[in-house]
Design a protein around this motif. Structure first.
Motif, PDB file in Angstrom:
ATOM      1  N   THR A  52      -3.471   1.062  -1.435  1.00 46.79           N
ATOM      2  CA  THR A  52      -3.276  -0.001  -2.414  1.00 46.79           C
ATOM      3  C   THR A  52      -1.641   0.254  -3.529  1.00 46.79           C
ATOM      4  O   THR A  52      -0.542   0.199  -3.331  1.00 46.79           O
ATOM      5  CB  THR A  52      -3.579  -1.280  -2.882  1.00 46.79           C
ATOM      6  OG1 THR A  52      -4.240  -1.778  -2.196  1.00 46.79           O
ATOM      7  CG2 THR A  52      -2.759  -1.888  -3.634  1.00 46.79           C
ATOM      8  N   SER A  53      -1.913   1.404  -3.496  1.00 47.97           N
ATOM      9  CA  SER A  53      -1.184   2.064  -4.000  1.00 47.97           C
ATOM     10  C   SER A  53      -0.259   3.282  -3.518  1.00 47.97           C
ATOM     11  O   SER A  53       1.105   3.450  -3.523  1.00 47.97           O
ATOM     12  CB  SER A  53      -1.950   3.382  -5.969  1.00 47.97           C
ATOM     13  OG  SER A  53      -2.871   4.395  -4.746  1.00 47.97           O
ATOM     14  N   LYS A  54      -1.076   3.467  -2.297  1.00 46.53           N
ATOM     15  CA  LYS A  54       0.476   4.221  -1.409  1.00 46.53           C
ATOM     16  C   LYS A  54       1.209   3.496  -1.309  1.00 46.53           C
ATOM     17  O   LYS A  54       2.117   3.801  -0.663  1.00 46.53           O
ATOM     18  CB  LYS A  54      -0.640   4.765  -0.274  1.00 46.53           C
ATOM     19  CG  LYS A  54      -1.490   6.237  -0.446  1.00 46.53           C
ATOM     20  CD  LYS A  54      -0.488   7.133  -0.581  1.00 46.53           C
ATOM     21  CE  LYS A  54      -0.135   8.286  -1.333  1.00 46.53           C
ATOM     22  NZ  LYS A  54      -0.010   9.568  -1.554  1.00 46.53           N
ATOM     23  N   MET A  55       0.986   2.123  -0.642  1.00 49.53           N
ATOM     24  CA  MET A  55       1.888   1.165  -0.050  1.00 49.53           C
ATOM     25  C   MET A  55       2.561   0.832  -1.296  1.00 49.53           C
ATOM     26  O   MET A  55       3.672   0.628  -1.255  1.00 49.53           O
ATOM     27  CB  MET A  55       1.012  -0.516   0.365  1.00 49.53           C
ATOM     28  CG  MET A  55       0.150  -0.153   1.617  1.00 49.53           C
ATOM     29  SD  MET A  55      -0.808  -1.808   2.284  1.00 49.53           S
ATOM     30  CE  MET A  55      -0.521  -2.775   0.943  1.00 49.53           C
ATOM     31  N   VAL A  56       2.938   0.610  -2.550  1.00 46.70           N
ATOM     32  CA  VAL A  56       2.959   0.184  -3.409  1.00 46.70           C
ATOM     33  C   VAL A  56       4.127   1.053  -4.253  1.00 46.70           C
ATOM     34  O   VAL A  56       5.362   0.816  -3.613  1.00 46.70           O
ATOM     35  CB  VAL A  56       2.194  -0.324  -4.788  1.00 46.70           C
ATOM     36  CG1 VAL A  56       3.010  -0.022  -5.772  1.00 46.70           C
ATOM     37  CG2 VAL A  56       1.786  -1.321  -4.225  1.00 46.70           C
ATOM     38  N   CYS A  57       3.751   2.720  -3.989  1.00 48.22           N
ATOM     39  CA  CYS A  57       4.265   3.747  -4.287  1.00 48.22           C
ATOM     40  C   CYS A  57       4.060   5.324  -3.454  1.00 48.22           C
ATOM     41  O   CYS A  57       2.799   5.582  -3.876  1.00 48.22           O
ATOM     42  CB  CYS A  57       4.124   3.779  -5.804  1.00 48.22           C
ATOM     43  SG  CYS A  57       5.464   5.404  -6.499  1.00 48.22           S
ATOM     44  N   PRO A  58       4.282   5.335  -3.069  1.00 44.05           N
ATOM     45  CA  PRO A  58       4.444   6.332  -2.220  1.00 44.05           C
ATOM     46  C   PRO A  58       3.991   7.630  -2.197  1.00 44.05           C
ATOM     47  O   PRO A  58       3.920   8.097  -2.154  1.00 44.05           O
ATOM     48  CB  PRO A  58       4.789   6.489  -1.014  1.00 44.05           C
ATOM     49  CG  PRO A  58       6.042   5.226  -0.459  1.00 44.05           C
ATOM     50  CD  PRO A  58       5.965   5.125  -2.243  1.00 44.05           C
ATOM     51  N   THR A  59       5.422   7.773  -3.535  1.00 48.31           N
ATOM     52  CA  THR A  59       5.314   9.581  -3.931  1.00 48.31           C
ATOM     53  C   THR A  59       3.839   9.301  -5.150  1.00 48.31           C
ATOM     54  O   THR A  59       4.229   8.273  -6.085  1.00 48.31           O
ATOM     55  CB  THR A  59       6.364   9.775  -4.685  1.00 48.31           C
ATOM     56  OG1 THR A  59       7.152   8.888  -3.480  1.00 48.31           O
ATOM     57  CG2 THR A  59       6.542  10.925  -4.864  1.00 48.31           C
ATOM     58  N   PRO A  60       2.979   9.885  -5.493  1.00 46.08           N
ATOM     59  CA  PRO A  60       1.825  10.027  -6.369  1.00 46.08           C
ATOM     60  C   PRO A  60       3.015   9.717  -7.701  1.00 46.08           C
ATOM     61  O   PRO A  60       4.311  11.255  -7.958  1.00 46.08           O
ATOM     62  CB  PRO A  60       1.637  11.252  -6.225  1.00 46.08           C
ATOM     63  CG  PRO A  60       1.327  11.475  -4.726  1.00 46.08           C
ATOM     64  CD  PRO A  60       3.145  11.628  -3.959  1.00 46.08           C
TER      65      PRO A  60
END
Length: 65
Positions: A32-40
């Motif tokens: 889910t976090s990768k979908m929302v914001c692909p850059t850490p």
């Protein structure tokens, strides 16, 4: 990262029965976090910090007077 989070939570709670639900939750949150914001977040902050020119120190400011 999800495996590290799972291990830390397992050690904190001392409950090995929750291994599969914890791993599923960790991977779901990671996806889910990768979908929302692909850059850490830390990489984005570091790139913003590196791209900014350094500010002069007080000694450098005083030498131009």
């Amino acid at each position: 990262t999800p495996i590290t989070a799972t291990v830390i939570i397992m050690e904190m709670t001392d409950n090995q029965e929750m291994l599969l639900p914890l791993m599923a939750t960790s991977f779901l949150a990671y996806g889910t976090s990768k979908m929302v914001c692909p850059t850490p977040v830390y990489r984005a902050l570091a790139s913003a910090f590196i791209s900014r020119p350094p500010e002069p120190t007080q000694a450098a400011k005083d030498s131009f007077k």
